[in-house]
Enzyme design. Structure first.
Site, PDB file in Angstrom:
ATOM      1  N   GLU A 202       0.828  -1.210   0.000  1.00  7.99           N
ATOM      2  CA  GLU A 202       0.000   0.000   0.000  1.00  7.99           C
ATOM      3  C   GLU A 202       0.864   1.262   0.000  1.00  7.99           C
ATOM      4  O   GLU A 202       0.582   2.208  -0.729  1.00  7.99           O
ATOM      5  CB  GLU A 202      -0.944   0.005   1.207  1.00  7.99           C
ATOM      6  CG  GLU A 202      -2.029  -1.028   1.145  1.00  7.99           C
ATOM      7  CD  GLU A 202      -3.048  -0.797   0.040  1.00  7.99           C
ATOM      8  OE1 GLU A 202      -3.223   0.363  -0.415  1.00  7.99           O
ATOM      9  OE2 GLU A 202      -3.666  -1.788  -0.386  1.00  7.99           O
TER      10      GLU A 202
ATOM     11  N   ASN B  78       0.971   3.871  -3.062  1.00  8.23           N
ATOM     12  CA  ASN B  78       0.648   5.290  -2.846  1.00  8.23           C
ATOM     13  C   ASN B  78       1.736   6.196  -3.402  1.00  8.23           C
ATOM     14  O   ASN B  78       1.447   7.221  -4.023  1.00  8.23           O
ATOM     15  CB  ASN B  78       0.467   5.581  -1.357  1.00  8.23           C
ATOM     16  CG  ASN B  78      -0.926   5.308  -0.861  1.00  8.23           C
ATOM     17  OD1 ASN B  78      -1.816   4.896  -1.602  1.00  8.23           O
ATOM     18  ND2 ASN B  78      -1.130   5.516   0.426  1.00  8.23           N
TER      19      ASN B  78
ATOM     20  N   ARG C  12      -9.962   4.719  -7.376  1.00  6.19           N
ATOM     21  CA  ARG C  12      -9.219   4.484  -6.139  1.00  6.19           C
ATOM     22  C   ARG C  12     -10.182   4.451  -4.960  1.00  6.19           C
ATOM     23  O   ARG C  12     -11.106   5.254  -4.881  1.00  6.19           O
ATOM     24  CB  ARG C  12      -8.177   5.585  -5.912  1.00  6.19           C
ATOM     25  CG  ARG C  12      -7.082   5.579  -6.957  1.00  6.19           C
ATOM     26  CD  ARG C  12      -6.150   4.431  -6.680  1.00  6.19           C
ATOM     27  NE  ARG C  12      -5.341   4.155  -7.856  1.00  6.19           N
ATOM     28  CZ  ARG C  12      -4.602   3.087  -7.978  1.00  6.19           C
ATOM     29  NH1 ARG C  12      -4.567   2.190  -7.022  1.00  6.19           N
ATOM     30  NH2 ARG C  12      -3.905   2.877  -9.046  1.00  6.19           N
TER      31      ARG C  12
END
Length: 145
Positions: A48, A52, A106
């Protein structure tokens, strides 16, 4: 806390390198004898953070990712993932569940996932300078060196 092992690397901010980061962290924490759940949690949090940085930090443009790891006393793992991308205007807002700057494709759950799988998540950022995410997780398996 004493550092028992550490690594530093930097690589292209490309989505194909997300898997490389996950595998690197897996190999790095293996001496702590983590459970499958602990390993999966940490790999997911790293995934993650890296995603990002690529998607939001560099907005899928070129750039570099910087990842560091430390194995500390008591089975504590510290992973730092940094980019030099666009940065985050308001970190508190960005860490709210469902908040996203990535449009409708997203979910806005990246930081929420990191927080649920780690004991501590620290995010620092400055607009135009990039973002640093620090993930801390205690692995129950091996606590003494």
């Amino acid at each position: 806390m004493k550092i028992h092992n550490e690594f530093k690397m930097n690589l292209e901010a490309k989505s194909v390198n997300e898997a490389f980061c996950r595998v690197t962290v897996s190999a790095f924490v293996a001496p702590l004898d983590p459970t499958i759940e602990e390993m999966t949690d940490l790999k997911t949090a790293v995934s993650e953070a890296v995603t990002n940085a690529i998607v939001h930090g560099y907005q899928n443009a070129s750039g570099r990712l910087y990842m560091e790891g430390q194995l500390l006393d008591g089975g504590v793992v510290k992973i730092k993932i940094r980019d030099k991308g666009v940065g985050i205007q308001n970190v508190n807002e960005a860490m709210r569940p469902l908040f996203t700057t990535g449009g409708e494709d997203r979910a806005g759950l990246g930081f929420t996932v990191m927080q649920s799988f780690c004991d501590r998540v620290k995010v620092t950022s400055a607009p135009g300078k990039g973002t640093t995410v620090i993930l801390i997780k205690k692995i129950a398996g091996r606590t003494k060196w």
